[in-house]
Motif scaffolding. Structure first.
Motif, short mmCIF file in Angstrom:
data_model
loop_
_atom_site.label_atom_id
_atom_site.label_comp_id
_atom_site.label_asym_id
_atom_site.label_seq_id
_atom_site.Cartn_x
_atom_site.Cartn_y
_atom_site.Cartn_z
N ALA A 79 -5.91 -25.53 -15.52
CA ALA A 79 -6.72 -24.52 -15.28
C ALA A 79 -7.76 -25.06 -15.65
O ALA A 79 -9.08 -24.25 -14.72
CB ALA A 79 -6.70 -23.95 -16.40
N LYS A 80 -8.73 -25.71 -16.27
CA LYS A 80 -9.72 -26.42 -16.00
C LYS A 80 -10.14 -27.31 -14.60
O LYS A 80 -10.90 -25.92 -14.39
CB LYS A 80 -10.27 -27.27 -17.70
N ALA A 81 -9.27 -27.25 -13.67
CA ALA A 81 -9.93 -27.80 -12.49
C ALA A 81 -9.87 -26.81 -11.73
O ALA A 81 -10.71 -26.70 -11.12
CB ALA A 81 -8.99 -29.33 -12.26
N LEU A 82 -9.04 -25.26 -12.05
CA LEU A 82 -9.65 -24.56 -10.91
C LEU A 82 -10.11 -23.53 -11.89
O LEU A 82 -10.92 -22.89 -10.78
CB LEU A 82 -8.47 -23.63 -11.20
N ASP A 83 -11.10 -23.45 -12.42
CA ASP A 83 -11.94 -23.26 -13.37
C ASP A 83 -13.19 -24.06 -11.90
O ASP A 83 -14.37 -22.92 -11.67
CB ASP A 83 -12.47 -23.15 -14.58
N PHE A 84 -13.33 -24.99 -12.38
CA PHE A 84 -14.61 -25.81 -11.58
C PHE A 84 -14.58 -25.89 -10.16
O PHE A 84 -14.98 -25.74 -9.31
CB PHE A 84 -14.45 -26.95 -11.76
N PHE A 85 -13.29 -26.23 -9.44
CA PHE A 85 -13.33 -26.92 -7.98
C PHE A 85 -12.53 -25.08 -7.34
O PHE A 85 -11.96 -24.39 -8.06
CB PHE A 85 -12.34 -27.22 -7.77
N ASP A 86 -12.61 -25.03 -5.76
CA ASP A 86 -11.76 -23.75 -5.29
C ASP A 86 -10.41 -24.09 -4.41
O ASP A 86 -10.42 -25.38 -4.98
CB ASP A 86 -12.38 -23.65 -3.75
N VAL A 87 -9.43 -23.68 -5.14
CA VAL A 87 -8.05 -23.50 -4.17
C VAL A 87 -8.02 -25.08 -3.46
O VAL A 87 -6.83 -25.61 -3.26
CB VAL A 87 -7.08 -22.67 -4.75
N THR A 88 -8.77 -24.61 -3.23
CA THR A 88 -9.15 -25.22 -1.31
C THR A 88 -8.96 -26.81 -1.03
O THR A 88 -8.91 -27.87 -0.22
CB THR A 88 -9.86 -24.85 -0.05
N GLU A 89 -10.14 -26.77 -2.34
CA GLU A 89 -10.38 -28.16 -2.77
C GLU A 89 -9.58 -29.40 -3.60
O GLU A 89 -9.24 -29.75 -4.76
CB GLU A 89 -11.69 -28.58 -3.20
N ALA A 90 -7.91 -28.98 -3.15
CA ALA A 90 -6.50 -29.55 -3.88
C ALA A 90 -7.12 -31.87 -3.92
O ALA A 90 -6.47 -31.87 -5.09
CB ALA A 90 -5.48 -29.61 -2.72
N THR A 91 -7.52 -32.55 -3.47
CA THR A 91 -7.77 -34.06 -3.56
C THR A 91 -8.61 -33.71 -5.05
O THR A 91 -8.41 -34.29 -6.27
CB THR A 91 -8.21 -34.44 -2.06
N ASP A 92 -10.37 -32.86 -4.92
CA ASP A 92 -10.32 -33.27 -5.90
C ASP A 92 -10.16 -32.18 -7.21
O ASP A 92 -10.29 -32.73 -8.59
CB ASP A 92 -11.76 -31.80 -6.03
N ILE A 93 -9.39 -31.25 -7.29
CA ILE A 93 -8.38 -30.68 -8.82
C ILE A 93 -7.23 -32.10 -9.32
O ILE A 93 -7.20 -32.54 -10.39
CB ILE A 93 -7.66 -29.63 -7.93
N ALA A 94 -6.60 -32.80 -8.01
CA ALA A 94 -5.56 -34.00 -8.23
C ALA A 94 -6.59 -35.01 -9.20
O ALA A 94 -6.33 -35.77 -10.10
CB ALA A 94 -4.69 -33.95 -6.96
N ARG A 95 -7.60 -35.98 -8.60
CA ARG A 95 -8.30 -36.13 -8.91
C ARG A 95 -8.42 -35.87 -10.39
O ARG A 95 -8.78 -36.81 -11.38
CB ARG A 95 -10.09 -36.90 -8.08
#
Length: 107
Positions: free
Chosen positions: A26-42
């Motif tokens: 949830a925190k990562a999705l607040d910061f990154f767009d859904v299309t930025e899957a690699t950043d969310i995973a990182r």
């Protein structure tokens, strides 16, 4: 943030670890767009490495398959809306000769 409640598909994690995984997503999705899957995973992987020790792997996307070996108590697969997240700690299991198995299936 992707709207919707997280739905856990498979897990063998303790409840507290599951909650940490969902909160980090949830925190990562607040910061990154859904299309930025690699950043969310990182973000999720690095946070779990810091919290629970190294060796964590994270896969994020809308369409992927997987077949992984993981340490017992360290696997979760969940979805938030159309986004799926797989988080696990890798395991070093003895190698099995799958090629002979595959050859027998083809015959």
């Amino acid at each position: 943030m992707l709207e919707g409640k997280a739905v856990i598909g498979e897990t063998d994690m303790l409840q507290t670890m599951q909650e940490d995984a969902l909160q980090l997503a949830a925190k990562a999705l607040d910061f990154f767009d859904v299309t930025e899957a690699t950043d969310i995973a990182r973000v999720i992987k690095q946070e779990f490495d810091a919290m629970y020790g190294g060796g964590w792997q994270c896969i994020v996307g809308t369409d992927f398959g997987s077949f992984v070996t993981h340490c017992y108590g360290s696997f979760i697969h969940f979805s938030i809306g159309s986004l799926s997240i797989l988080l696990f700690r890798g395991s070093t299991a003895p190698e099995i000769d799958n090629f002979s198995t595959l050859e027998s299936v083809k015959a």
